[in-house]
Design a protein around this motif. Structure first.
Motif, PDB file in Angstrom:
ATOM      1  N   ASP A 133      12.760  11.660  -4.112  1.00 22.69           N
ATOM      2  CA  ASP A 133      12.204  11.122  -5.353  1.00 22.69           C
ATOM      3  C   ASP A 133      10.698  10.902  -5.160  1.00 22.69           C
ATOM      4  OD1 ASP A 133      11.384   9.565  -7.512  1.00 22.69           O
ATOM      5  OD2 ASP A 133      13.221   8.366  -7.554  1.00 22.69           O
ATOM      6  N   LYS A 161       8.276  10.061  -7.201  1.00 26.04           N
ATOM      7  CA  LYS A 161       7.733   8.853  -7.820  1.00 26.04           C
ATOM      8  C   LYS A 161       8.038   7.628  -6.961  1.00 26.04           C
ATOM      9  CE  LYS A 161       5.708  10.506 -11.442  1.00 26.04           C
ATOM     10  NZ  LYS A 161       4.224  10.440 -11.540  1.00 26.04           N
ATOM     11  N   GLU A 181       5.721   7.764  -3.940  1.00 23.28           N
ATOM     12  CA  GLU A 181       4.380   7.406  -4.375  1.00 23.28           C
ATOM     13  C   GLU A 181       4.253   5.897  -4.572  1.00 23.28           C
ATOM     14  OE1 GLU A 181       1.421   9.766  -7.376  1.00 23.28           O
ATOM     15  OE2 GLU A 181       3.317   9.054  -8.228  1.00 23.28           O
ATOM     16  N   THR A 182       5.257   5.306  -5.201  1.00 24.68           N
ATOM     17  CA  THR A 182       5.257   3.864  -5.450  1.00 24.68           C
ATOM     18  C   THR A 182       5.322   3.087  -4.142  1.00 24.68           C
ATOM     19  OG1 THR A 182       6.306   4.143  -7.610  1.00 24.68           O
ATOM     20  CG2 THR A 182       6.497   1.975  -6.569  1.00 24.68           C
TER      21      THR A 182
END
Length: 251
Positions: A60, A62, A65-66
């Motif tokens: 995943d 995202k 990145e988070t």
């Protein structure tokens, strides 16, 4: 100064062993995995050093990145990334395999590794120091029946590591590809979808590599002088070697 290492797939096998090895040296740990209960247990077991755990599916982007964006200040400067999260699924021929197994291996072994690298590498380049350690496999060098997509993903890891080195030639960031052979962990249990009898048969009559062996190698490649880059480490147990080319004969 206390250094920080980020280890993916830290809840078992090579990842957990690496966490223990670097904790013994006093490193600050960022540990990711999909099993929250194991991450909690690992954090408690390694409480002598700062530990930040993140429940993470590396597939995943995202979420990756988070995770990197939201790291606590004390953990935000990552000195070493160990791209350890990966798996093999199935041992069927390419004409029989479950396509979902292929998708999962490609998404985890290739895309997940790329996601972590892309999100963490800019900080290393900016600081002009760091180390990317990718967990490859001898399966990326030598074919074997049923190794189809798994071996292909590890061949990708090899070439990606080489290409990273060329991209980073103007920096002091290091890149290492570690390629283990026969190693006993949860690897075969995952490959055979939980069939422990099949998994145990893989190691019967052998003395395979152990996760602690690989953790020792990971630690070693980080400990050489900063002007030295260990590009590739191919490692097998002494009971393993390369086989001859197979020839099918119609007789």
């Amino acid at each position: 100064m206390q250094k920080t290492i980020c280890i993916t797939g830290a809840t078992s096998g090579f990842g957990a062993a690496c966490a223990e090895r670097f904790a013994a040296e006093g490193w600050r740990l960022i540990l990711t995995g999909r099993r929250a209960d194991r991450l909690r247990a690992l954090r408690e077991a390694l409480s002598t050093v700062p530990v930040h755990t993140v429940e993470l599916d590396v597939r995943d982007f995202k979420a990756v990145e988070t995770m990197v964006r939201d790291l606590p200040d004390d953990f935000s400067t990552i000195d070493v990334l160990v791209n350890n999260a990966g798996l093999a699924l199935g041992l069927e021929g390419a004409h029989k395999t479950d396509i979902q197994d292929w998708d999962t291996m490609i998404d985890t072994n290739i895309k997940g590794l790329c996601y972590l690298t892309r999100c963490i590498l800019p900080g290393m380049v900016e600081r002009n120091q760091g180390h990317i350690i990718n967990m490859g496999s001898i399966a990326g060098n030598y074919p074997y029946p049923g190794g189809n997509v798994y071996g292909a993903t590890k061949a990708f890891v090899k070439q990606f590591s080489r290409n990273l080195l060329t991209d980073l030639n103007h920096t002091r960031v290091r890149v290492t590809n570690i390629e283990p052979g026969l190693a006993e962990s949860e690897f075969s249990i995952v490959r055979f979808h939980g069939d422990k009898d099949k998994a145990d048969a893989v190691y019967k009559g052998t003395e395979p590599l152990r996760p602690v062996d690989i953790a020792e190698i990971v630690h070693w490649v980080t400990s050489v002088p900063p002007h030295v880059n260990i590009c590739t480490v191919e490692v097998m147990p002494v009971c393993q070697s390369c086989g001859p080319l197979a020839i099918h004969r119609d007789v």
